[in-house]
Motif scaffolding. Sequence first.
Motif, PDB file in Angstrom:
ATOM      1  N   THR A  82      -1.086  -4.981  -6.107  1.00  0.00           N
ATOM      2  CA  THR A  82      -1.107  -6.436  -5.927  1.00  0.00           C
ATOM      3  C   THR A  82      -0.563  -7.105  -7.184  1.00  0.00           C
ATOM      4  OG1 THR A  82      -3.376  -6.551  -6.772  1.00  0.00           O
ATOM      5  CG2 THR A  82      -3.113  -6.378  -4.375  1.00  0.00           C
ATOM      6  N   LEU A 139      -4.552   6.492  -1.036  1.00  0.00           N
ATOM      7  CA  LEU A 139      -3.823   5.248  -0.815  1.00  0.00           C
ATOM      8  C   LEU A 139      -4.113   4.342  -1.999  1.00  0.00           C
ATOM      9  CD1 LEU A 139      -4.434   4.426   2.965  1.00  0.00           C
ATOM     10  CD2 LEU A 139      -2.489   5.605   1.923  1.00  0.00           C
ATOM     11  N   GLN A 192      -3.305   0.493  -3.452  1.00  0.00           N
ATOM     12  CA  GLN A 192      -2.828  -0.846  -3.106  1.00  0.00           C
ATOM     13  C   GLN A 192      -2.397  -1.559  -4.384  1.00  0.00           C
ATOM     14  OE1 GLN A 192      -5.669  -3.738  -1.542  1.00  0.00           O
ATOM     15  NE2 GLN A 192      -4.137  -4.269  -0.018  1.00  0.00           N
ATOM     16  N   GLY A 213      -2.770  -1.802  -9.579  1.00  0.00           N
ATOM     17  CA  GLY A 213      -2.982  -0.972  -8.401  1.00  0.00           C
ATOM     18  C   GLY A 213      -4.349  -0.326  -8.411  1.00  0.00           C
ATOM     19  N   ARG A 267       5.583   4.239   1.055  1.00  0.00           N
ATOM     20  CA  ARG A 267       4.986   2.994   1.507  1.00  0.00           C
ATOM     21  C   ARG A 267       4.264   3.212   2.836  1.00  0.00           C
ATOM     22  NH1 ARG A 267       5.672  -2.359   0.130  1.00  0.00           N
ATOM     23  NH2 ARG A 267       7.597  -2.001  -1.038  1.00  0.00           N
ATOM     24  N   THR A 285       0.846  -1.193   0.000  1.00  0.00           N
ATOM     25  CA  THR A 285       0.000   0.000   0.000  1.00  0.00           C
ATOM     26  C   THR A 285       0.879   1.240   0.000  1.00  0.00           C
ATOM     27  OG1 THR A 285      -1.707  -1.216   1.197  1.00  0.00           O
ATOM     28  CG2 THR A 285      -1.876   1.184   1.202  1.00  0.00           C
ATOM     29  N   TRP A 286       0.518   2.187  -0.856  1.00  0.00           N
ATOM     30  CA  TRP A 286       1.317   3.396  -1.080  1.00  0.00           C
ATOM     31  C   TRP A 286       0.466   4.642  -0.920  1.00  0.00           C
ATOM     32  CZ3 TRP A 286       6.429   2.689  -1.690  1.00  0.00           C
ATOM     33  CH2 TRP A 286       6.857   1.394  -2.015  1.00  0.00           C
ATOM     34  N   GLN A 287       1.073   5.654  -0.313  1.00  0.00           N
ATOM     35  CA  GLN A 287       0.425   6.957  -0.166  1.00  0.00           C
ATOM     36  C   GLN A 287       0.888   7.841  -1.326  1.00  0.00           C
ATOM     37  OE1 GLN A 287       1.952   9.933   2.741  1.00  0.00           O
ATOM     38  NE2 GLN A 287      -0.013   9.549   3.740  1.00  0.00           N
ATOM     39  N   ILE A 343      -7.665   2.676  -2.735  1.00  0.00           N
ATOM     40  CA  ILE A 343      -8.413   2.088  -1.626  1.00  0.00           C
ATOM     41  C   ILE A 343      -8.893   3.127  -0.616  1.00  0.00           C
ATOM     42  CG2 ILE A 343      -7.367  -0.186  -1.849  1.00  0.00           C
ATOM     43  CD1 ILE A 343      -5.600   0.534   0.600  1.00  0.00           C
ATOM     44  N   LYS A 344      -8.347   4.359  -0.720  1.00  0.00           N
ATOM     45  CA  LYS A 344      -8.800   5.402   0.202  1.00  0.00           C
ATOM     46  C   LYS A 344      -8.348   6.762  -0.310  1.00  0.00           C
ATOM     47  CE  LYS A 344      -8.771   6.784   5.022  1.00  0.00           C
ATOM     48  NZ  LYS A 344      -8.289   6.532   6.363  1.00  0.00           N
TER      49      LYS A 344
END
Length: 162
Positions: A61, A57, A59, A70, A160, A43-45, A73-74
Amino acid sequence: MRHFTQRARTRALKTLKQAALASVLLAGAAAAMAQGADTPIGTWQTIDDHTGQPKALVQITQDNNGELNGKVIKGLGPNDDPQRRCTACTDARKDQLILGMTIINDMKKSDSGWDGGNILDPENGKIYKCKMHVEDNGQKLVVRGYIGISLLGRSQTWNRVQ
């Protein structure tokens, strides 16, 4: 006496199986931690280009083909609306919620990181070719979106999230 011995064997076998499973799980966790330093999986900001503030954010995978994808997610912006839609998108994501949207697709491992995929900028709906690599012992992800050749683009550095 025979019954007692059989019960002891059963218990010993169960203990050995549990120890073996624990060993496998620990080895897997250690491998995942070691891999975490050199892979974008996680997960990356993201950071807003204009304000320099945290924006979202994402994510990342890995799919069954080994490619990275990616999704948002927020949202983190002060005016972030979870119902915000990609009105500028021109593909199948047109008018879809940005929250939960896949914005990075088909990234493949290369000598210098990951490339061969694309990234969507939900702000303007444009899709760019993409390449990325990790830095700072896996704590930063440099994401470059470009048109045509890599020289014609811009990079962002994502942090990260633990």
